[in-house]
Design a protein around this motif. Structure first.
Motif, PDB file in Angstrom:
ATOM      1  N   SER A 196      30.621  81.734  66.836  1.00 55.30           N
ATOM      2  CA  SER A 196      29.991  80.535  67.386  1.00 55.30           C
ATOM      3  C   SER A 196      28.483  80.556  67.159  1.00 55.30           C
ATOM      4  CB  SER A 196      30.276  80.431  68.885  1.00 55.30           C
ATOM      5  OG  SER A 196      29.475  79.435  69.485  1.00 55.30           O
ATOM      6  N   THR A 198      26.422  78.892  68.815  1.00 53.24           N
ATOM      7  CA  THR A 198      25.738  78.683  70.103  1.00 53.24           C
ATOM      8  C   THR A 198      25.865  79.876  71.040  1.00 53.24           C
ATOM      9  OG1 THR A 198      27.724  77.556  70.946  1.00 53.24           O
ATOM     10  CG2 THR A 198      25.999  76.190  70.001  1.00 53.24           C
ATOM     11  N   THR A 199      27.048  80.503  71.099  1.00 59.55           N
ATOM     12  CA  THR A 199      27.260  81.616  72.040  1.00 59.55           C
ATOM     13  C   THR A 199      27.313  82.984  71.381  1.00 59.55           C
ATOM     14  OG1 THR A 199      29.690  81.538  71.918  1.00 59.55           O
ATOM     15  CG2 THR A 199      28.593  80.044  73.493  1.00 59.55           C
ATOM     16  N   ASP A 221      33.375  74.026  68.092  1.00 60.54           N
ATOM     17  CA  ASP A 221      32.657  75.116  68.755  1.00 60.54           C
ATOM     18  C   ASP A 221      33.050  75.163  70.232  1.00 60.54           C
ATOM     19  OD1 ASP A 221      30.965  77.213  69.173  1.00 60.54           O
ATOM     20  OD2 ASP A 221      29.117  76.124  68.769  1.00 60.54           O
ATOM     21  N   SER A 222      32.616  76.209  70.907  1.00 64.69           N
ATOM     22  CA  SER A 222      32.964  76.401  72.318  1.00 64.69           C
ATOM     23  C   SER A 222      32.381  75.324  73.214  1.00 64.69           C
ATOM     24  CB  SER A 222      32.493  77.782  72.786  1.00 64.69           C
ATOM     25  OG  SER A 222      31.115  77.966  72.495  1.00 64.69           O
ATOM     26  N   ASN A 223      31.365  74.602  72.718  1.00 63.40           N
ATOM     27  CA  ASN A 223      30.775  73.513  73.509  1.00 63.40           C
ATOM     28  C   ASN A 223      31.424  72.168  73.208  1.00 63.40           C
ATOM     29  OD1 ASN A 223      29.818  72.924  70.974  1.00 63.40           O
ATOM     30  ND2 ASN A 223      27.655  73.285  71.461  1.00 63.40           N
ATOM     31  N   LYS A 225      31.674  70.648  70.243  1.00 61.03           N
ATOM     32  CA  LYS A 225      31.129  69.965  69.080  1.00 61.03           C
ATOM     33  C   LYS A 225      31.784  70.466  67.797  1.00 61.03           C
ATOM     34  CE  LYS A 225      26.552  69.029  71.054  1.00 61.03           C
ATOM     35  NZ  LYS A 225      25.073  69.187  70.866  1.00 61.03           N
TER      36      LYS A 225
END
Length: 536
Positions: A196, A198-199, A221-223, A225
């Motif tokens: 990811s 982001t994370t 993604d985990s968010n 998106k």
């Protein structure tokens, strides 16, 4: 002699030679490149650094090394390499029970092991800590190996071409894997696990190939998106079975063994390797070790022996000996098996020179003496005192016994009783003191003699009183035998008499040859033990 060994090895039933013959069949004239030049056969071992290394990890390197040496014998010295591979790009799934700072790891669940802080605060990551522990022992044991880290290969781009190859065969790999999965798992399964942006987690999500040649994929993604991202340069990790197959092909692995729990993985990874243009390596599927409760040993549970624990209570050689035996049979792995392993190692070592070559090749110690590439050791030497007898001596001396005190008693039994003259025995003295302190002394409990046992002990004392201090172990054993066989004392079998001696004098249900013990401990000291048992 080398030709004689090579000839005998062709038909030896020792498992390292049986495994090595698989490679002879794979490469009848030796492994060669496109120009016909002889190139090294590549042996690999794998390690998942999600927990601290234990003996189950080490044994794979040892056993693979034994096959490697057997192959060299069979081929007259064809080149070989051994790669110890650490799968440290894997995401942490569970915090091990046997580490400090668990909250630190818990906060990084799902992140690559090489990108998680070290809970021991010694290395740059948790993976680096565990890798260092593994390498330290392999180095101490003298293994010839090359350490390869998954994170190094992924991050540096050395696996980039192999990753693109996976994307080119994406659907074919799915066709192999999806039928083996449960319906729910199929919905999110992907051969490629993107990291990811982001994370930093290794994501278990569906992936769509956008451009295989460029290494670009699309995923959510985990968010939530949708992201298009390269999988190259450390931005992804392959799913386990795909990763294993990719590694075989990318590195050119010819031999790798594994535990029985990975039988299905071997099958599926072998199919994937073929799709990727390679070939599944030869290998042995071995049985797993069990703890003293009969449960499978787990790195995360920490219910196995650590390398350090074995070496605290036993020798390196005894560890190798125990790991050599019957790899296809499940065996218990706990501290209780160490003393016997030590003594059996020396028994087999002593036998080697008197054995014909065919029996030598079946002797575990013959193989172990050659594990580090040095064939100078031919065995034949022996310990002047067995480890079992040493433990009995230390047990009588008590939990506070010292090395100097033990050596003073060894002078009764060992010629030239100097630690410098007997380094192997001196090492075991230290091990025996630790083993006694932690496992024997807390359990010893001498009982009072019952019935005619007191009379038998008094008779033994009387015989010893008339015996010189330098009496041989054999003479002392005969004295013990004669008392046990005397019908006046009522022992139905000799073992009942020995059981009496062990329980009343040593405080244990089992024990040594009493003649050897008396010679070691001393006639006068043994008489004091008898007096204590009789309450005198």
């Amino acid at each position: 002699m080398t030709d004689i060994i090579k000839t005998a090895a062709q038909t030896s039933k020792a498992w390292p030679f049986e495994e090595a013959r698989k490679l002879i069949k794979r490469f009848p004239g030796g492994k060669r490149d496109a120009d016909g030049t002889l190139v090294p056969v590549l042996f690999e071992t794998g390690y998942g650094p999600s927990g601290l290394p234990h003996i189950g990890t080490f044994q794979e390197v040892l056993r693979t090394t034994l096959v490697r040496r057997a192959y060299e014998v069979l081929t007259g010295g064809h080149p070989t390499r051994l790669v110890a591979f650490s799968d440290d790009m894997d995401g942490l799934r569970k915090v091990p029970d046997n580490v400090p700072n668990k909250a630190l790891l818990d906060a990084h669940l799902g992140h690559p092991l090489s990108r998680i802080p070290d809970p021991f605060e010694k290395f740059e990551s948790f993976a680096h800590h565990n890798n260092a522990m593994l390498r330290d022992f392999l180095d101490r044991f003298g293994f010839d190996y090359e350490f390869v880290s998954a994170s190094d290969r992924y991050n540096s781009g050395e696996f980039d071409d192999a990753l693109k190859n996976v994307l080119r065969h994406f659907q074919s790999i799915l066709d192999i894997m999806l039928p083996t999965l449960r319906e729910e798992r199929r919905k999110t399964y992907s051969p490629v696990l993107p990291v990811s942006p982001t994370t930093g987690e290794v994501l278990q999500v569906s992936v769509e190939v956008v451009d295989a040649d460029a290494g670009i994929v699309r995923f959510t993604d985990s968010n939530g998106k949708v992201v298009e991202q390269s999988i190259l340069g450390g931005k992804s990790k392959l799913q386990w079975k795909v990763d294993w197959a990719m590694r075989w092909v990318a590195l050119g692995v010819d031999y790798e063994m594994c535990g029985k729990d990975l039988t299905d993985s071997v099958t599926q990874s072998g199919k994937i390797a073929q799709v990727l243009g390679g070939r599944r390596p030869e290998g042995l599927i071995y049985e797993l070790f069990l703890d003293e409760k009969g449960e499978k040993i787990s790195k995360s549970k920490g219910n196995g022996l650590t390398i350090e624990q074995w070496l605290e209570y036993g020798s390196e050689e005894s560890l190798g000996f125990y790991l050599f035996r019957e790899p296809k049979s499940a065996k218990s792995l706990h501290v209780g098996i160490i003393p016997r392993a030590v003594d059996e190692y020396w028994q087999f070592r002593e036998k080697i020179p008197a054995q014909p070559i065919e029996q030598q090749l079946g002797n575990p110690v013959w193989h172990l003496l050659r594990a580090n590439g040095d064939s100078e050791g031919e065995g034949g030497d022996k310990l002047p005192v067995t480890y079992g007898l040493l433990l009995n001596l230390v047990g009588v001396l008590g939990a506070q016994a010292t090395r100097e005190q033990v050596w003073s008693y060894l002078g009764n039994y060992v010629e030239n009783a100097d630690p410098a003259a007997h380094p192997a025995l001196d090492g075991l003295v230290t091990c025996a003191l630790a083993y006694n302190r932690d496992f024997i002394a807390p359990t010893l409990q001498r009982r009072k003699p019952e019935g005619t046992e007191a009379q038998a002990l008094a008779a033994l004392d009387e015989e010893l009183a008339a015996t010189s201090d330098d009496a041989t172990a054999e003479l002392l054993q005969n004295i013990v035998y004669e008392i046990g066989k005397d019908p006046h004392y009522g022992f139905e079998q000799l073992r009942d008499w020995f059981k009496c001696l062990y329980e009343t004098l040593l405080g244990s249900a089992q024990g040594p040859r009493m003649g050897s013990f008396i010679a070691l401990y001393g006639v006068g000291n043994t008489r004091k033990l008898i007096a204590e048992a009789l309450g005198e």
